[in-house]
Design an enzyme around this catalytic site. Structure first.
Site, PDB file in Angstrom:
ATOM      1  N   PHE A 119     -11.693 -11.431 -40.542  1.00 40.14           N
ATOM      2  CA  PHE A 119     -13.178 -11.708 -40.273  1.00 40.14           C
ATOM      3  C   PHE A 119     -13.755 -10.130 -40.858  1.00 40.14           C
ATOM      4  O   PHE A 119     -13.544  -9.384 -40.276  1.00 40.14           O
ATOM      5  CB  PHE A 119     -13.485 -11.764 -38.889  1.00 40.14           C
ATOM      6  N   LEU A 121     -16.736  -8.303 -41.754  1.00 35.48           N
ATOM      7  CA  LEU A 121     -18.017  -7.752 -41.515  1.00 35.48           C
ATOM      8  C   LEU A 121     -18.440  -6.418 -41.755  1.00 35.48           C
ATOM      9  O   LEU A 121     -19.406  -5.887 -42.577  1.00 35.48           O
ATOM     10  CB  LEU A 121     -18.593  -8.286 -40.204  1.00 35.48           C
ATOM     11  N   GLY A 125     -20.056   1.809 -45.009  1.00 37.90           N
ATOM     12  CA  GLY A 125     -21.448   2.280 -44.399  1.00 37.90           C
ATOM     13  C   GLY A 125     -22.100   1.658 -43.639  1.00 37.90           C
ATOM     14  O   GLY A 125     -23.411   1.928 -43.451  1.00 37.90           O
ATOM     15  N   THR A 154      -9.160  -6.442 -39.155  1.00 38.29           N
ATOM     16  CA  THR A 154      -7.879  -6.703 -38.394  1.00 38.29           C
ATOM     17  C   THR A 154      -7.116  -8.005 -39.119  1.00 38.29           C
ATOM     18  O   THR A 154      -7.812  -9.095 -39.697  1.00 38.29           O
ATOM     19  CB  THR A 154      -8.060  -7.204 -36.796  1.00 38.29           C
ATOM     20  N   ARG A 242     -16.012 -11.191 -28.289  1.00 37.15           N
ATOM     21  CA  ARG A 242     -16.230 -10.391 -27.541  1.00 37.15           C
ATOM     22  C   ARG A 242     -15.519 -11.039 -26.119  1.00 37.15           C
ATOM     23  O   ARG A 242     -14.946 -10.033 -25.272  1.00 37.15           O
ATOM     24  CB  ARG A 242     -17.688 -10.377 -27.119  1.00 37.15           C
ATOM     25  N   ARG A 267       8.449   6.165  -6.970  1.00 37.68           N
ATOM     26  CA  ARG A 267       8.298   7.780  -6.720  1.00 37.68           C
ATOM     27  C   ARG A 267       8.149   8.324  -5.575  1.00 37.68           C
ATOM     28  O   ARG A 267       7.394   8.064  -4.896  1.00 37.68           O
ATOM     29  CB  ARG A 267       7.114   7.891  -7.992  1.00 37.68           C
ATOM     30  N   GLY A 337       1.372  10.902 -13.036  1.00 40.70           N
ATOM     31  CA  GLY A 337       1.418  12.211 -13.134  1.00 40.70           C
ATOM     32  C   GLY A 337       2.102  12.742 -14.409  1.00 40.70           C
ATOM     33  O   GLY A 337       1.620  12.337 -15.731  1.00 40.70           O
ATOM     34  N   GLU A 361     -15.398  -5.363 -31.754  1.00 41.09           N
ATOM     35  CA  GLU A 361     -16.244  -6.283 -31.763  1.00 41.09           C
ATOM     36  C   GLU A 361     -17.553  -5.956 -31.063  1.00 41.09           C
ATOM     37  O   GLU A 361     -18.340  -6.521 -30.233  1.00 41.09           O
ATOM     38  CB  GLU A 361     -15.954  -7.647 -30.839  1.00 41.09           C
TER      39      GLU A 361
END
Length: 385
Positions: A119, A121, A125, A154, A242, A267, A337, A361
């Site tokens: 896509f 778009l 600039g 992408t 989105r 841990r 940590g 997006e």
């Protein structure tokens, strides 16, 4: 898709993510690519055609089903979602909503079977500022000649089809009427793609620049056959994009929280698991509460989108979910940590992978503008009514 069939599909997808995709992550990281055999498996499962109407060879999922699929898939690393998501959300949506019958017949079956799409778009600039778009589409007899470039696209290195936005009018017209959308086969003469960019995270997911050097296209390449509708098509598609990012944020945040919870129980410090310390518990609790809120927003926004009333909800869900994901990633590192800063542990990768969700997006700042402008439009319409 029938809801019973969908429930069976989601159960299968859960197993596939757990047993196949997550174990393959070290290979994806090492090769910076999703293994071809996994891409083929995704094609065989129909993952590229989930939102394509059944008449064109897809599964015909509605938006809530599509969003839930992305959320489940996104429990694994982001590269898997990126491979299929542009087909599923943005390009398929644009074709369904704005394509001619001939365009649908030609392209929907191809993207449903796994011909990867991209896509176009954003430009060097211009991004959200369509008035600054420099790529042009000049009329040439019955067709057009496209010249310009696109950035951060992408799947550009793998794509067979590009949905490319270009100016069909030199002046900036109201409602972004100067922008049109074109279906561009990526093997067209004059189309070239740069080497994939090196990124902070999301190994195996590739972005690159697309260069258009006097690319000649027939008139049939104009999406919908009408000039000036490109930006509106892009914005409609971005709602799905989105929602996809919001779903990815929720899916990956759940993975992070599961990892943090497991580490906290294993841990030990001062003779007991760190999960017994209240400040660790606070980070776990805050993460769970925020993730639950984002998941609820995601479901609601998907339902609204399915009814065709989604601009505000989609932008809000994307904004909150992506910011939430970043906070959960940060807490995951903090709970680990010193180990959270080491590449040996997953927390470090989660932190880098999650950062771009606040940019994809539409940045968080653009989402704020979208939300506020829609609120003001709704208020004005109510006041006039």
């Amino acid at each position: 898709m029938d809801q019973t069939v969908f429930a069976q599909f989601i159960e299968q997808l859960h197993r596939y993510v757990r047993d196949r995709l997550i174990p393959a992550e070290p290979q994806v990281i090492a090769d910076d690519a999703v293994p071809p055999e996994i891409v083929d498996e995704m094609r065989e499962m129909g993952l590229f055609g989930l939102t394509t109407p059944e008449e064109f060879g897809g599964a015909g999922m509605n938006i809530p089903q599509y969003v839930e699929t992305i959320r489940v898939l996104s429990h694994a690393m982001p590269a898997y979602r990126s491979t299929a998501s542009i087909n599923l959300g943005m390009v398929c949506s644009a074709l369904k909503n704005g394509g001619t019958n001939a365009q649908k017949a030609e392209w929907l079956p191809r993207i449903a079977t796994g011909e990867i799409a991209c896509f176009g778009l954003t430009e060097p600039g211009s991004g959200s500022d369509s008035a600054a778009m420099a790529t042009t589409a000049k009329a040439d007899g019955d067709g057009y000649i496209l010249t310009g470039s696109k950035r951060y696209i992408t799947n550009a290195p793998q794509a067979k089809l590009g949905l490319i936005m270009a100016r069909t009018h030199a002046e900036t017209l109201p409602g972004n009427g100067h922008v049109s959308a074109f279906l561009v086969p990526m093997d067209s003469p004059g189309v070239s793609v740069s080497k994939p960019d090196r990124k902070m995270g999301q190994a195996g997911s590739h972005i690159a620049d697309i260069y258009l050097d006097e690319v000649k296209l027939p008139g049939a390449a104009l999406l919908g056959g009408v000039e000036g509708r490109g930006f509106a098509t892009a914005m409609q598609s971005l709602d799905n994009g989105r929602l996809s990012v919001a779903a990815a944020s929720c899916g990956y945040a759940r993975r992070m929280l599961d990892t943090a919870l497991r580490y906290a129980t294993e841990r030990k410090a001062f003779g007991e698991p760190i999960a017994g310390f209240q400040l660790i518990q606070a980070m776990l609790a805050d993460s769970e509460a925020e993730l639950y809120a984002a998941e609820c927003m995601l479901k609601d926004a998907a339902e609204r989108a399915n009814q065709g009333k989604a601009i505000l909800a989609c932008a809000s869900a994307k904004l909150f979910a992506s910011e939430m994901c970043g906070r959960v990633a940060d807490r995951c590192v903090q709970i680990h940590g010193g180990a959270g800063y080491l590449a040996e542990y997953e927390a470090e990768r989660f932190y880098r992978d999650a950062r771009v969700y606040r940019i994809y997006e539409g940045t968080s700042q653009i989402m704020q503008l979208v939300i506020a402008k829609q609120m003001l439009r709704d208020f004005a319409a109510g006041a006039q009514g």
